[in-house]
Write an enzyme that holds these catalytic residues in place. Structure first.
Site, PDB file in Angstrom:
ATOM      1  N   LYS A 176     -19.505  -9.489  -9.627  1.00  0.00           N
ATOM      2  CA  LYS A 176     -18.703  -8.676 -10.541  1.00  0.00           C
ATOM      3  C   LYS A 176     -17.237  -9.043 -10.331  1.00  0.00           C
ATOM      4  O   LYS A 176     -16.586  -8.608  -9.387  1.00  0.00           O
ATOM      5  CB  LYS A 176     -18.902  -7.177 -10.284  1.00  0.00           C
ATOM      6  CG  LYS A 176     -18.230  -6.335 -11.362  1.00  0.00           C
ATOM      7  CD  LYS A 176     -17.493  -5.226 -10.677  1.00  0.00           C
ATOM      8  CE  LYS A 176     -16.300  -4.666 -11.332  1.00  0.00           C
ATOM      9  NZ  LYS A 176     -15.337  -5.476 -11.976  1.00  0.00           N
ATOM     10  N   GLY A 229     -11.561  -5.333  -1.891  1.00  0.00           N
ATOM     11  CA  GLY A 229     -10.685  -4.578  -2.782  1.00  0.00           C
ATOM     12  C   GLY A 229      -9.916  -3.519  -2.023  1.00  0.00           C
ATOM     13  O   GLY A 229      -9.677  -3.658  -0.816  1.00  0.00           O
ATOM     14  N   SER A 230      -9.561  -2.469  -2.728  1.00  0.00           N
ATOM     15  CA  SER A 230      -8.683  -1.447  -2.156  1.00  0.00           C
ATOM     16  C   SER A 230      -9.465  -0.472  -1.274  1.00  0.00           C
ATOM     17  O   SER A 230     -10.682  -0.327  -1.415  1.00  0.00           O
ATOM     18  CB  SER A 230      -8.012  -0.681  -3.291  1.00  0.00           C
ATOM     19  OG  SER A 230      -9.015  -0.021  -4.043  1.00  0.00           O
ATOM     20  N   GLU A 251     -14.035  -5.700   2.736  1.00  0.00           N
ATOM     21  CA  GLU A 251     -12.774  -6.381   3.038  1.00  0.00           C
ATOM     22  C   GLU A 251     -11.693  -5.610   2.304  1.00  0.00           C
ATOM     23  O   GLU A 251     -11.623  -5.670   1.070  1.00  0.00           O
ATOM     24  CB  GLU A 251     -12.798  -7.832   2.534  1.00  0.00           C
ATOM     25  CG  GLU A 251     -13.812  -8.717   3.222  1.00  0.00           C
ATOM     26  CD  GLU A 251     -13.479  -8.996   4.671  1.00  0.00           C
ATOM     27  OE1 GLU A 251     -12.303  -8.837   5.059  1.00  0.00           O
ATOM     28  OE2 GLU A 251     -14.400  -9.336   5.421  1.00  0.00           O
ATOM     29  N   CYS A 285      -3.925  -9.522   0.798  1.00  0.00           N
ATOM     30  CA  CYS A 285      -4.352  -8.471   1.732  1.00  0.00           C
ATOM     31  C   CYS A 285      -3.733  -8.695   3.099  1.00  0.00           C
ATOM     32  O   CYS A 285      -3.430  -7.747   3.812  1.00  0.00           O
ATOM     33  CB  CYS A 285      -5.870  -8.434   1.813  1.00  0.00           C
ATOM     34  SG  CYS A 285      -6.590 -10.053   2.055  1.00  0.00           S
ATOM     35  N   GLU A 383       0.355   0.036   2.076  1.00  0.00           N
ATOM     36  CA  GLU A 383       0.218  -1.298   1.474  1.00  0.00           C
ATOM     37  C   GLU A 383       0.838  -1.242   0.080  1.00  0.00           C
ATOM     38  O   GLU A 383       0.423  -0.445  -0.763  1.00  0.00           O
ATOM     39  CB  GLU A 383      -1.259  -1.693   1.364  1.00  0.00           C
ATOM     40  CG  GLU A 383      -1.441  -3.077   0.780  1.00  0.00           C
ATOM     41  CD  GLU A 383      -2.910  -3.464   0.604  1.00  0.00           C
ATOM     42  OE1 GLU A 383      -3.660  -2.709  -0.031  1.00  0.00           O
ATOM     43  OE2 GLU A 383      -3.300  -4.537   1.112  1.00  0.00           O
TER      44      GLU A 383
END
Ligand code: NAD
Length: 479
Positions: A176, A229-230, A251, A285, A383
Site C-alpha cells: 500500500k 510511517g508516523s 518503523e 525519519c 518530530e
C-alpha cells in the site's frame, strides 16, 4: 487519467470511483489522480496473494533471489526515467532521487545475492540440545501474506526494504503506497511484469489509510503487517493487529541528535550537519534535527552553518543545480509554518530561516536553524519533518550523552570527533538503532535499520529485515 490497482498480475480499476489528486509539490499542479481505494480492492489483492503463496514459497530461496536480482537490474536499466518521476512526485532534487534509486537497487541485490547464505545455509540446521538422546533442527518459514504499508518520503526505497526480504522469505505481498507518492511506486507493477514475477506475488493497492491501510491491517488472511510511517498511525496499526496477535513491524518517527565535539573540524562538521537536516528537505525519519555542539566550538560552527544554510540552492527539483526542493505536501508545509509560529511564541533565537521561502509556487520553506533551544521547547522534543534544526551547547561528554538520550525517540545519531576512541565510546552510550561516526548518513543494506524507544519495533535490512518475514520452527525428536 486515474492510476490503477495492480492485482493478480494485472492493472485493474479500483472498486471505488472516488479519487484524490496527486500533486507536483514544486509547482502545485496536478500530475494524476489516485484511487481513494476500497476494502473490496484489499480483499481481491489479499485473495490473489494468498492463492500465490503455496507455489511461491515452494520455489528455492535461490530461485526467489533470482527474481530480486532481475528487479534490481530492471530498476537500474530504467534509471533516469524513475529518478525524474520520483523528483516530480516527491519534490526531491535529482541527485537525491538518484541516491534513492541506488538504495533500492542495492537492497534487491543484497537479498538476491545473499539468498543462499541468509536462508538456505541455515535451513534445517541442527540445534545442540543438552537432553541426552534428543535432537532438534531449525526451520525458517515464511510468515504468509505480508501487508507492506509505506510513507511518501522515500518512495521505492522503503518499499524495497520490505518487499525484497518479504519475497526472499517466501511471503507474497500486498503493497500500500502512500496516496501522496503513488507514481514512482507504480513502477514496481511494470517491473513485476517485465521480470515475469508470478501473478499474485506482488499486488499494489492504492488509496487512503482509511479505505486501504486500515482494512489491510485487520484482514484475516494477512499474516504480517510491516508499517513505516508516523507514530499515531503506527499505534493504530498496533491496536488493529492486537485483536488476533498479528505479527507486526513498525518503523516510526525520530528526533535524532548529531553531537559535535571540540576537536571536530568545523567545516567538515558543518557539511555533515547540513546533510543530516536538509537532505530531502528534512523529511527523513533519521534526520539529525538536534545539534549538540561543544561550547568551545559553537562559535566556529554556528556562523559557518548559517552561511551554508543561506547558500543552499532552493528551487526546481529537476534543475541539476538545486540542492533542496519543496516539502512534499501542503499539509507538511502548513505543519512547518505552525512550528515557525510556535518558535516565535517561545521566543526562540532564530539563526536563519524561520519562514516560508519567497518563491511564487511550491511548498518551499527556508532552511532553518534555532540556537539555545530549551529542552522543554516543543521544537526540541517533537518530530517536525521539515528543514528545521534545533541546537544547544554542552560542556562535557556526559552532558552530551544525557542530552542526546533525553528523547522519546531513538532512531539514529551522528558523532563528530577527531578522537575515534571517544566517538566509539559515545556511540555505545547512545540510545539509537544506528549511529554514524564522522560521516554522512550512509545506508548499508548489510546493517540494520530501526529504532529504540518510540522509533519503532523490529528491524529492517540485513538478516534482521529477513527475519521480520520468517517464522521460527523447531522440530525435536529422539535420536
Ligand atoms: P503516515 O503515518 O501518515 O502514513 C504512512 C502510511 O500509512 C501511508 O501509506 C498512509 O496512507 C497509511 N495509513 C494511514 N492511516 C492508516 C491506518 N489507519 N491504517 C493503516 N495504514 C494507514 O506517515 P507519513 O506522513 O506518510 O510519513 C511520515 C512519517 O513516517 C514520519 O513520522 C516519519 O518519521 C516516518 N518514517 C519512518 C521511517 C523509518 O524507517 N523509521 C522511514 C520513513 C518515514
Amino acid at each position: 487519467m486515474t492510476i490503477q490497482q495492480f492485482i493478480d498480475g494485472r492493472l485493474v480499476p479500483s472498486a471505488s470511483d472516488d479519487t484524490l489528486a496527486v500533486h507536483n509539490p514544486a509547482t502545485e499542479t496536478v500530475m494524476d489522480q489516485v484511487p481513494r481505494g476500497a476494502p473490496e480492492d484489499v480483499n481481491r489483492a489479499v485473495t490473489a496473494a494468498h492463492r500465490a503463496l503455496a507455489s511461491w514459497r515452494a520455489l528455492t530461496t535461490v530461485e526467489r533471489g533470482r527474481y530480486l536480482l532481475a528487479i534490481a537490474d530492471e530498476l537500474e536499466r530504467r534509471g533516469e526515467e524513475i529518478v525524474r518521476l520520483t523528483s516530480r512526485n516527491n519534490g526531491k532534487p535529482l541527485a537525491e532521487a538518484r541516491i534513492d534509486l541506488g538504495d533500492a537497487v542495492a537492497t534487491y541485490r543484497y537479498y538476491g545475492e545473499h539468498a543462499e547464505a541468509l536462508l538456505d545455509a541455515r535451513q534445517n540446521a541442527d540445534v545442540a540440545v543438552a537432553m541426552p538422546g534428543y535432537a532438534s533442527r531449525l526451520r525458517l518459514e515464511p510468515v504468509g501474506v505480508a501487508a507492506l504499508i509505506v510513507p511518501w518520503n522515500f518512495p521505492l526505497v522503503t518499499t524495497a526494504w520490505k518487499l525484497a526480504p518479504a519475497l526472499l522469505a517466501g511471503c507474497t505481498a500486498v503493497l500500500k503506497p502512500s496516496e501522496v507518492t503513488p507514481l514512482p511506486e507504480m513502477v514496481m507493477a511494470e517491473v513485476a511484469e517485465t521480470v515475469d514475477l508470478p501473478a499474485g506475488v506482488l499486488n499494489i493497492v492504492n488509496g487512503t489509510g482509511e479505505h486501504v491501510g486500515a482494512p489491510l491491517t485487520i484482514h484475516p488472511d494477512v499474516a504480517k503487517v510491516s508499517f513505516t510511517g508516523s507514530n499515531p498511525v503506527g499505534a493504530q496499526v498496533m491496536r488493529a493487529a492486537a485483536a488476533d496477535a498479528r505479527n507486526i513491524s513498525l518503523e516510526l518517527g525520530g528526533k535524532s541528535p548529531i553531537v559535535v565535539f571540540e576537536d571536530a573540524d568545523p567545516d567538515q562538521a558543518v557539511e555533515w550537519i547540513m546533510a543530516g537536516i536538509f537532505f530531502n528537505a528534512g523529511q527523513i525519519c533519521s534526520a539529525t534535527s538536534r545539534l549538540l555542539v561543544h561550547e568551545s566550538v559553537a562559535e566556529a560552527v554556528l556562523p559557518r552553518l548559517k552561511a551554508a544554510a543561506e547558500a543552499l540552492a532552493l528551487g526546481d527539483p529537476l534543475d541539476e543545480a538545486t540542492e533542496m526542493g519543496p516539502l512534499t505536501t501542503r499539509a507538511q508545509y502548513d505543519k512547518a509554518l505552525t512550528y515557525f509560529r510556535q518558535a516565535v511564541s517561545e521566543n526562540l533565537v532564530c539563526l536563519t530561516g524561520g519562514t516560508a521561502s519567497n518563491r511564487a509556487h511550491g511548498y518551499f520553506v527556508a532552511p532553518t536553524v534555532y540556537t539555545h533551544v530549551p529542552t522543554d521547547s516543543r521544537l526540541w522534543r517533537e518530530e517536525i519533518f521539515a528543514p528545521v534544526l534545533c541546537t544547544r551547547t554542552f560542556a562535557s561528554e556526559d552532558e552530551a550523552v544525557a542530552l542526546a538520550n533525553d528523547c522519546a525517540y531513538g532512531l539514529a545519531a551522528t558523532v563528530v570527533s577527531a578522537d575515534t576512541e571517544r566517538a566509539h565510546r559515545v556511540a555505545d552510550r547512545l540510545e539509537a538503532g544506528h549511529v554514524w561516526l564522522n560521516g554522512p548518513q550512509v545506508i548499508l543494506p548489510e546493517t540494520s535499520w530501526g529504532g529504540h524507544k518510540a522509533s519503532g519495533i523490529g528491524r529492517e535490512l540485513g538478516p534482521w529485515g529477513l527475519h521480520a518475514f520468517l517464522e521460527v520452527k523447531h522440530v525435536s525428536y529422539p535420536r
